[in-house]
Design a protein around this motif. Structure first.
Motif, PDB file in Angstrom:
ATOM      1  N   HIS A 221       8.711  50.335  29.654  1.00 31.52           N
ATOM      2  CA  HIS A 221       9.526  49.455  28.822  1.00 31.52           C
ATOM      3  C   HIS A 221       8.730  48.336  28.162  1.00 31.52           C
ATOM      4  O   HIS A 221       9.284  47.573  27.363  1.00 31.52           O
ATOM      5  CB  HIS A 221      10.673  48.862  29.646  1.00 31.52           C
TER       6      HIS A 221
ATOM      7  N   THR B  49       8.979  48.675  24.376  1.00 30.03           N
ATOM      8  CA  THR B  49      10.290  48.301  23.845  1.00 30.03           C
ATOM      9  C   THR B  49      10.469  46.794  23.835  1.00 30.03           C
ATOM     10  O   THR B  49      10.944  46.215  22.848  1.00 30.03           O
ATOM     11  CB  THR B  49      11.404  48.937  24.701  1.00 30.03           C
ATOM     12  N   ASN B  50      10.080  46.146  24.924  1.00 28.97           N
ATOM     13  CA  ASN B  50      10.276  44.698  25.033  1.00 28.97           C
ATOM     14  C   ASN B  50       9.438  43.932  24.009  1.00 28.97           C
ATOM     15  O   ASN B  50       9.915  42.971  23.387  1.00 28.97           O
ATOM     16  CB  ASN B  50       9.937  44.229  26.450  1.00 28.97           C
TER      17      ASN B  50
ATOM     18  N   MET C 192      10.949  44.430  20.544  1.00 28.48           N
ATOM     19  CA  MET C 192      12.140  43.585  20.371  1.00 28.48           C
ATOM     20  C   MET C 192      11.748  42.135  20.078  1.00 28.48           C
ATOM     21  O   MET C 192      12.334  41.491  19.191  1.00 28.48           O
ATOM     22  CB  MET C 192      13.014  43.651  21.626  1.00 28.48           C
TER      23      MET C 192
ATOM     24  N   TRP D  66      20.354  45.705  23.947  1.00 29.66           N
ATOM     25  CA  TRP D  66      19.521  45.684  25.152  1.00 29.66           C
ATOM     26  C   TRP D  66      20.390  45.500  26.393  1.00 29.66           C
ATOM     27  O   TRP D  66      20.194  46.168  27.414  1.00 29.66           O
ATOM     28  CB  TRP D  66      18.504  44.549  25.033  1.00 29.66           C
TER      29      TRP D  66
ATOM     30  N   LYS E 183      20.900  47.790  29.706  1.00 36.27           N
ATOM     31  CA  LYS E 183      20.723  47.298  31.070  1.00 36.27           C
ATOM     32  C   LYS E 183      21.979  47.545  31.912  1.00 36.27           C
ATOM     33  O   LYS E 183      21.893  47.824  33.118  1.00 36.27           O
ATOM     34  CB  LYS E 183      20.377  45.805  31.062  1.00 36.27           C
TER      35      LYS E 183
ATOM     36  N   VAL F 218      12.445  53.122  20.922  1.00 31.71           N
ATOM     37  CA  VAL F 218      13.575  53.463  21.802  1.00 31.71           C
ATOM     38  C   VAL F 218      13.685  54.973  21.985  1.00 31.71           C
ATOM     39  O   VAL F 218      13.851  55.481  23.098  1.00 31.71           O
ATOM     40  CB  VAL F 218      14.898  52.880  21.246  1.00 31.71           C
TER      41      VAL F 218
ATOM     42  N   ILE G 175      19.881  54.257  28.992  1.00 34.71           N
ATOM     43  CA  ILE G 175      19.672  53.045  28.192  1.00 34.71           C
ATOM     44  C   ILE G 175      19.765  53.368  26.704  1.00 34.71           C
ATOM     45  O   ILE G 175      20.418  52.652  25.931  1.00 34.71           O
ATOM     46  CB  ILE G 175      18.306  52.412  28.532  1.00 34.71           C
TER      47      ILE G 175
ATOM     48  N   PHE H 181      22.379  51.951  23.640  1.00 34.85           N
ATOM     49  CA  PHE H 181      22.068  51.504  22.275  1.00 34.85           C
ATOM     50  C   PHE H 181      22.879  52.310  21.253  1.00 34.85           C
ATOM     51  O   PHE H 181      23.452  51.751  20.315  1.00 34.85           O
ATOM     52  CB  PHE H 181      20.581  51.694  21.981  1.00 34.85           C
TER      53      PHE H 181
END
Length: 704
Positions: free
Chosen positions: A299, A302-303, A306, A345, A349, A443, A486, A490
């Motif tokens: 991840h 992705t983080n 973002m 997001w 989660k 993603v 996840i 989205f």
């Protein structure tokens, strides 16, 4: 400002270049020994054969739509429709091709540990991710540049919308057809193999194992890719069409300065693509098979993507709106987009909480296996339903933030907010959906990683490699289930916001065709009330048809696996030289899924067309009803299915008696119920919502 579509096109081409680069890296990796290459080739051939037949069947449906669009709108719209359909199919095919190539290479890399295996699986997924995002954005920008910027066609925005309809058509059939295929094979392999024969998952003795692995690619890679292609394109099209139809009704001064409103969605797509490209280089595996460590590594990309998108969005908002007095507070639109991104997001989660074996819901389901399959199923249904409430609250918070941000930015197009064709709040909601999907490239990369890891485990088992290899692939696979949940969070969150924006565009299109007689949404109106209930029932009917389709296809698969265990001497015992007839199982899944996908797929297109030509207000009620129940059903089914699956894997890891125990058999039954929930009906639901809305929008003028 006019340069934005060209910047977005350039970023899309950069994304496609990155996909090509990652493809080369994956191809360089060793696919392993002769047995592993054989298994990889069998899976490849099965997947390619299925996609070829599926696209042949879907092309007949697309041809009918092509002719209808050419007659009702303009022949140029049919060209855009065809481009959307072809690029969506191409993205799915590219993703499937590299996924079936990366599976054995991930298995081979797993011999050296997760530090080597995770990047291989991720890069395989990244080819899919950036092919989806790159092709979707490149195609859309080409349509916009040609028909809006260069030709300035009088129906330019109807043509842009037709591109989204083409993508939606492929997405719907790919999700339904691929989902039926993969779950028929999976259910057959699990129920006869694990429960009846007592043999491990992916055991080479099981005739359905190859079909199951093929299904992972045609459903969870090609189907998912087409789904996210459509979601991504739709999230950009929705605010563009909203502004376009509002401007057609507006005499306000803001109409003269609305170019920035059209450019903003494309600019967000541009920065999101660049951020995704940067983030993709930050995914690196560690030496641990601990799922938390693997999750952090996966991840990371992705983080970071973002975070970059959030900062860039603020800059974009001030660049496009800061020097224009028509806009009060440009930061408001940045807040709308960032709110969408954060809520997307958070939805992911939430899905992770309800589907990961690190948290209470999955552990509770696993504990319920102590008293058999019935309580296992009940606890899974309960977990899925509770997750709906949490997700609905999050989406409502997202809508509230997006609406507030948009209202802060500008009041309206058409003078006052009381009679506005478009308010800032509605525009804010539309661009929030782009926020959710701005980082689609990375993603989807993380999502497509899951089926590759799953296949890698299957190859490790079928090739009878050292158990340490399967330990690594199982750790990667367990994480893959969570990443898939996840990504579905989205997708379904963006579906709700995109469908709402498209619905508003539909309302404006009706008002344009019949001035002074707007679309009625008064539930005291009998026509609207009838439509509301029809719409509420439609997602349930769609879910029932797709689950039934899996059940019928699985029945044939189960009977075939039983027959082979019964009639092939030495197969069940694993005698040397005795092999199952895997091709027969692949053929059963292929035939059944293609036959079964037609009615559910056609339902999404035919129902709004029939209702729209009868009464457009009834159609408005139908779209509203289906949006509410469809969103709730999609969340429920996806999360319940994911929870059952990981409860089974939690037990297989040693909890509650481990593999082969009665608890394990109860968990397998729960997982079997959840399979069509999470991989067929649930994911297809968000496409259903957008297909019905975009069909209604494209044909609005014909209805009136």
């Amino acid at each position: 400002m006019e340069i934005v579509p060209y910047l977005a096109l350039a970023s899309a081409l950069a994304g496609l270049g990155l996909a090509g680069y990652f493809f080369g890296l994956v191809k360089k990796e060793s696919p392993g020994d002769e047995r592993m290459v054989f298994l990889m080739t069998e899976i490849q051939n099965g997947a390619k054969a299925f996609l070829k037949q599926e696209y042949t069947w879907v092309s007949a449906f697309a041809l009918v739509m092509l002719v209808l669009i050419a007659i009702v709108i303009t022949p140029l719209a049919s060209i855009a429709y065809l481009l959307g359909a072809v690029l969506s199919a191409l993205a799915g095919y590219i993703g499937m091709t590299v996924a079936t190539m990366a599976n054995a290479r991930t298995t081979e890399a797993a011999k050296q540990g997760p530090a080597k295996a995770l990047p291989v699986a991720f890069r395989g997924g990244a080819v899919m991710g950036f092919a989806v995002a790159g092709l979707a954005l490149a195609g859309l920008m080409l349509v916009y540049i040609v028909f809006v910027t260069i030709m300035e066609h009088e129906k330019a925005f109807e043509i842009v919308t037709a591109y989204g309809l083409g993508a939606s058509t492929i997405a719907l059939f790919s999700r339904v057809g691929g989902g039926i295929y993969t779950k028929a094979a999976d259910v057959g392999a699990d129920l006869v193999g694990k429960v009846e024969a007592g043999i491990p998952e992916d055991d080479p003795r099981n005739p359905a194992t190859i079909a199951d692995n093929v299904g992972d690619n045609v459903g969870d890679v090609a189907g998912m890719g087409a789904d996210l292609f459509e979601s991504y394109a739709g999230s950009i099209i929705a605010p563009i069409s909203l502004v376009a139809f509002a401007l057609a009704l507006s005499a306000d001064d803001l109409a003269d300065n609305a170019t920035s409103l059209l450019m903003f969605p494309m600019a967000i797509a541009f920065v999101g693509m660049i951020a995704s490209i940067i983030g993709s280089f930050l995914v690196k595996g560690g030496d641990s098979t601990d799922s938390k460590a693997l999750s952090k590594a996966l991840h990371m990309g992705t983080n970071v993507a973002m975070a970059i998108t959030i900062v860039a969005t603020i800059g974009i908002a001030f660049w496009l709106f800061g020097g224009d007095d028509s806009f009060d507070a440009p930061i408001g639109l940045a807040i709308s987009v960032i709110g969408g991104l954060i809520i997307g997001w958070a939805l992911g989660k939430t899905a992770e909480y309800y589907t990961s074996d690190h948290f209470a819901p999955v552990k509770k389901i696993a504990a319920q296996t102590e008293t058999g399959p019935a309580t296992t199923i009940l606890s899974g249904i309960s977990a899925g339903m509770v997750s709906v409430a949490a997700s609905v609250v999050l989406v409502l918070i997202g809508i509230g933030i997006a609406f507030w941000g948009g209202e802060m930015a500008f009041e309206s197009i058409a003078g006052t907010s009381e009679n506005a064709a478009l308010t800032g709040g509605i525009y804010g909601i539309a661009v929030a959906a782009i926020g959710m999907l701005a980082t689609t490239g990375v993603v989807v990369s993380v999502d497509a990683y899951g089926p590759i890891a799953d296949n890698a485990g299957g190859i490790a088992e079928m090739a009878e490699l050292d158990p340490s290899v399967r330990e690594v692939t199982d750790a990667l696979d367990s994480l893959g289930n969570t990443t898939a949940a996840i990504a579905k969070g989205f997708a379904v969150g963006s579906a709700a916001l995109t469908a709402l924006a498209l619905f508003k565009s539909f309302e404006l299109a009706i008002l344009k065709e019949r001035p002074g007689n707007p679309l009625s949404l008064d539930i005291g109106d009998v026509d609207v009330f009838i439509g509301l209930f029809l719409g509420a029932a439609l997602p349930f009917l769609f879910a029932a048809l797709t689950i039934d389709a899996v059940g019928r296809a699985a029945y044939e698969m189960i009977e075939e696996v039983r027959r082979q265990f019964r009639e092939i001497p030495g197969l069940r015992e694993g005698k040397p030289g005795v092999n199952p007839d895997s091709a027969r199982c692949v053929a059963i899944s292929t035939k059944a899924s293609l036959k079964e996908m037609i009615i559910p797929g056609a339902l999404a297109v035919v129902v709004p067309l029939v209702v729209g030509f009868i009464d457009v207000d009834t159609l408005g009620g139908l779209l509203a009803g289906s949006l509410v129940t469809g969103f709730a059903l999609a969340i429920f089914m996806s999360n319940a299915g994911g929870a059952w699956d990981n409860a089974k894997k939690y037990i297989e890891a040693g909890a509650h008696g481990g593999k082969g125990s009665d608890n394990h058999k109860a968990a397998v039954v729960g997982d079997t119920v959840g399979d069509p929930f999470k991989d067929t009906s649930g994911p297809a639901m968000n496409i259903l919502l957008k297909v019905m809305t975009i069909v209604s929008l494209v044909f609005a003028s014909a209805f009136v």
